[in-house]
Write a protein that holds these residues in place. Structure first.
Motif, short mmCIF file in Angstrom:
data_model
loop_
_atom_site.label_atom_id
_atom_site.label_comp_id
_atom_site.label_asym_id
_atom_site.label_seq_id
_atom_site.Cartn_x
_atom_site.Cartn_y
_atom_site.Cartn_z
N ALA A 1 0.95 -1.24 -0.20
CA ALA A 1 -0.03 0.06 -0.08
C ALA A 1 0.86 1.28 0.03
CB ALA A 1 -0.74 -0.06 1.13
N PRO A 2 0.44 2.28 -0.53
CA PRO A 2 1.15 3.72 -0.46
C PRO A 2 1.72 4.08 0.66
CG PRO A 2 -0.59 3.75 -2.27
CD PRO A 2 -1.05 2.68 -1.09
N GLY A 3 0.83 3.95 1.90
CA GLY A 3 1.22 4.60 3.19
C GLY A 3 2.72 4.47 3.48
N PRO A 4 3.28 3.42 3.80
CA PRO A 4 4.77 3.19 4.20
C PRO A 4 5.85 3.61 3.01
CG PRO A 4 4.11 1.05 3.58
CD PRO A 4 2.95 2.05 3.43
N TRP A 5 5.30 3.86 1.99
CA TRP A 5 6.21 4.21 0.73
C TRP A 5 6.51 5.74 0.39
CZ3 TRP A 5 9.66 0.43 -0.65
CH2 TRP A 5 9.06 -0.85 -0.41
N SER A 6 7.71 6.19 0.07
CA SER A 6 7.86 7.40 -0.36
C SER A 6 9.01 7.15 -1.62
CB SER A 6 8.59 8.30 0.73
OG SER A 6 9.50 7.75 1.14
N GLY A 7 9.05 8.12 -2.45
CA GLY A 7 10.15 8.05 -3.54
C GLY A 7 10.11 6.95 -4.28
N THR A 8 8.86 6.52 -4.45
CA THR A 8 8.87 5.35 -5.55
C THR A 8 8.90 5.78 -6.95
OG1 THR A 8 6.47 5.55 -5.51
CG2 THR A 8 7.57 4.17 -3.75
N GLY A 9 9.40 4.97 -7.92
CA GLY A 9 9.30 5.07 -9.23
C GLY A 9 9.70 4.01 -9.71
N THR A 10 9.57 3.90 -11.20
CA THR A 10 9.87 2.89 -12.37
C THR A 10 10.59 3.30 -13.51
OG1 THR A 10 9.10 0.80 -13.11
CG2 THR A 10 7.59 2.69 -13.03
N CYS B 1 13.53 -9.56 0.27
CA CYS B 1 12.83 -9.54 1.57
C CYS B 1 11.41 -8.87 1.43
CB CYS B 1 13.90 -8.36 2.33
SG CYS B 1 13.72 -6.74 1.31
N LYS B 2 10.52 -8.55 2.72
CA LYS B 2 9.38 -8.26 2.43
C LYS B 2 9.48 -6.84 1.93
CE LYS B 2 9.57 -6.20 7.08
NZ LYS B 2 8.66 -6.28 8.55
N HIS B 3 10.26 -6.05 1.86
CA HIS B 3 10.17 -4.70 1.48
C HIS B 3 10.29 -4.75 -0.06
CE1 HIS B 3 12.30 -4.04 5.42
NE2 HIS B 3 11.14 -3.36 5.54
N ALA B 4 11.21 -5.67 -0.80
CA ALA B 4 11.22 -5.72 -2.05
C ALA B 4 10.04 -6.59 -2.64
CB ALA B 4 12.21 -6.79 -2.40
N LEU B 5 9.40 -7.33 -1.99
CA LEU B 5 8.05 -8.13 -2.25
C LEU B 5 6.75 -6.96 -2.24
CD1 LEU B 5 8.21 -11.44 -0.57
CD2 LEU B 5 8.10 -10.99 -2.96
N GLY B 6 6.84 -6.16 -1.03
CA GLY B 6 5.98 -5.06 -0.91
C GLY B 6 5.85 -4.25 -2.02
N LEU B 7 7.35 -3.57 -2.54
CA LEU B 7 7.42 -2.64 -3.53
C LEU B 7 6.89 -3.14 -4.87
CD1 LEU B 7 8.61 -0.13 -4.72
CD2 LEU B 7 10.74 -1.18 -4.89
#
Length: 465
Positions: free
Chosen positions: A31-40, A79-85
């Protein structure tokens, strides 16, 4: 990669998870909540995830690999962060927008692309200096010495099998525990593990593995003597095949060498003087990891879109360490493969990739009778084969008549294939039936003498079991 048109599905992302707890933890971060600076951008996804510390964790994924990097201390990979991303990106709802990677992600991505260029130089058509053999004469001498050690180990194993049969199979139980007084698996009352260790010393890991399987058969059911005799016969056949390997046809000789543990280097397959690569669009049918505590093995099954050929790509790594190659089920990769030599080639080395992986269609399949025929044909060429990969189309999971096992039935109900007993211990055994809901589905798995081991089911996107 077109970040909008070729996004992975949620199932393809979850297929990368090392365990169920990682799937659940990754799902909570989708979900977007815990994330910042995302991109592709073309082949990469990145973002920063808020954690328990002051600084957010930096996660970046090279989707073309795929490969992963995260600043978190987790030993799981991904890890869970890569999966969540990846799950956030796979949602395709605009939470991850196209852009330029930040410096911390760009440096890592640039390093990977540089290494990929170096590997390309070593591929057919690359730098001749990179392909030059170090010392072919020294390599030949080492190969000869190892072949002699294996031959001595095979001769020793033949004597042990002869002692076992002369003493009687009833002594095998005591030999398995190292308490045989009449020779058991060999003179001196050695255990199966001791015999396997001798094969390891002889540099014949394939023989060692089969000896350990003999020990596992003993007292493992009411019919264990018959099964032990069958396995002893196959091991004797392999011993004799290697001791007379020069007299065998070249394809069968290659199979025997690989079964005892002599393998061809992947670089030689791809760049050697007799290299023969095979280009196709390869659909990933299944990706399965196993860990024996010392070594992690990843098996990726592929099917050529144009050729219809099956291929198995294996990669290995130390336990707990990441594996470089990953290709979730349902993705298609335009690439070169080189098959390892053998009477029935299946294992292949991955060569040059001509385009990023992209979602593919549901694979065409066959009926149960055709699947059994395919396994029989493969077994004729390789008598030590346990199973053969097949795609079953229009099959329905149903309980067996005795109610103790499940089976896959053809649409007409005239043929049924029991599930491999190993599937009973898999947590996803219920999934084919739940996904099917009583309707025919497409299932990929291994068809062998134990039955059918399902690995992936399509509905219509692939679900790993």
């Amino acid at each position: 990669m077109n970040p909008q048109g070729e996004r992975w599905t949620t199932d393809q992302v979850l297929a990368l998870a090392p365990d169920d707890s990682s799937r659940k933890a990754g799902g909570k971060l989708a979900a977007p909540g815990p994330w910042s600076g995302t991109g592709t951008d073309d082949g990469a996804v990145w973002g920063q995830c808020k954690g328990s510390g002051k600084k957010p964790y930096q996660a970046v994924v090279d989707v073309k690999g795929p490969a992963f990097r995260c600043s978190c201390p987790s030993r799981k990979f991904p890890c869970k962060h890569a999966l969540g991303l990846l799950l956030l990106w796979a949602g395709g709802d605009g939470a991850v927008e196209a852009g330029e990677p930040p410096e911390w992600a760009g440096v890592w991505l640039a390093g990977r692309r540089e290494r990929a260029g170096q590997r390309a130089d070593a591929a057919p058509g690359g730098s001749p200096a990179a392909r030059a053999p170090a010392d072919p004469e020294a390599a030949r001498r080492r190969a000869d010495r190892r072949a002699q050690r294996i031959a001595a180990g095979a001769a020793d194993l033949e004597q042990r099998l002869e002692d076992l049969l002369r003493s009687g199979l009833a002594t095998a139980g005591r030999a398995a525990q190292g308490t045989s007084r009449s020779g058991g698996a060999g003179s001196g009352g050695g255990s199966w593990e001791e015999t396997a260790a001798r094969m390891v010393d002889a540099q014949a890991p394939g023989l060692a593995g089969r000896v350990r399987e003999l020990g596992a058969v003993v007292s493992s059911g009411a019919d264990w003597p018959a099964r032990l005799l069958e396995e002893c016969a196959l091991l004797h056949l392999l011993d004799q095949g290697f001791l007379g390997v020069e007299r065998l046809p070249a394809p069968l000789a290659a199979t025997v060498r690989s079964r005892v543990g002599l393998t061809t280097d992947a670089a030689d397959l791809l760049t050697g003087p007799e290299a023969a690569t095979f280009r196709d669009r390869w659909l990933s049918l299944a990706q399965h990891d196993s860990d024996d505590g010392r070594l992690t093995t990843r098996r990726i099954y592929l099917r050529g879109e144009r050729s219809g050929r099956m291929a198995l790509h294996l990669s290995f790594g130390a336990a707990g360490r990441p594996l470089d190659s990953a290709l979730p089920p349902g993705l298609v990769l335009d690439a070169d493969l080189a098959y390892y030599p053998g009477a029935r080639p299946l294992r292949a080395a991955l060569g040059a990739r001509h385009a990023p992986a992209a979602p593919g269609p549901v694979p065409p399949g066959c009926g149960i009778d055709a699947a059994l025929a395919a396994y029989g044909d493969a077994l004729r060429d390789d008598p030590w084969l346990d199973s053969w990969p097949v795609v079953l189309a229009d099959v329905t999971p149903i309980p067996a008549a005795d109610g103790t096992r499940w089976q896959l039935a053809d649409a007409d109900g005239e043929s049924a294939l029991p599930l491999d007993p190993r599937a009973l211990g898999r947590p996803g055994l219920w999934q084919p039936a739940a996904i099917s809901g009583g309707a025919p589905v497409t299932v990929f798995g291994e068809c062998g003498h134990r039955g059918f081991l399902p690995l992936t089911v399509w509905d219509p996107t692939p679900v790993s079991l």
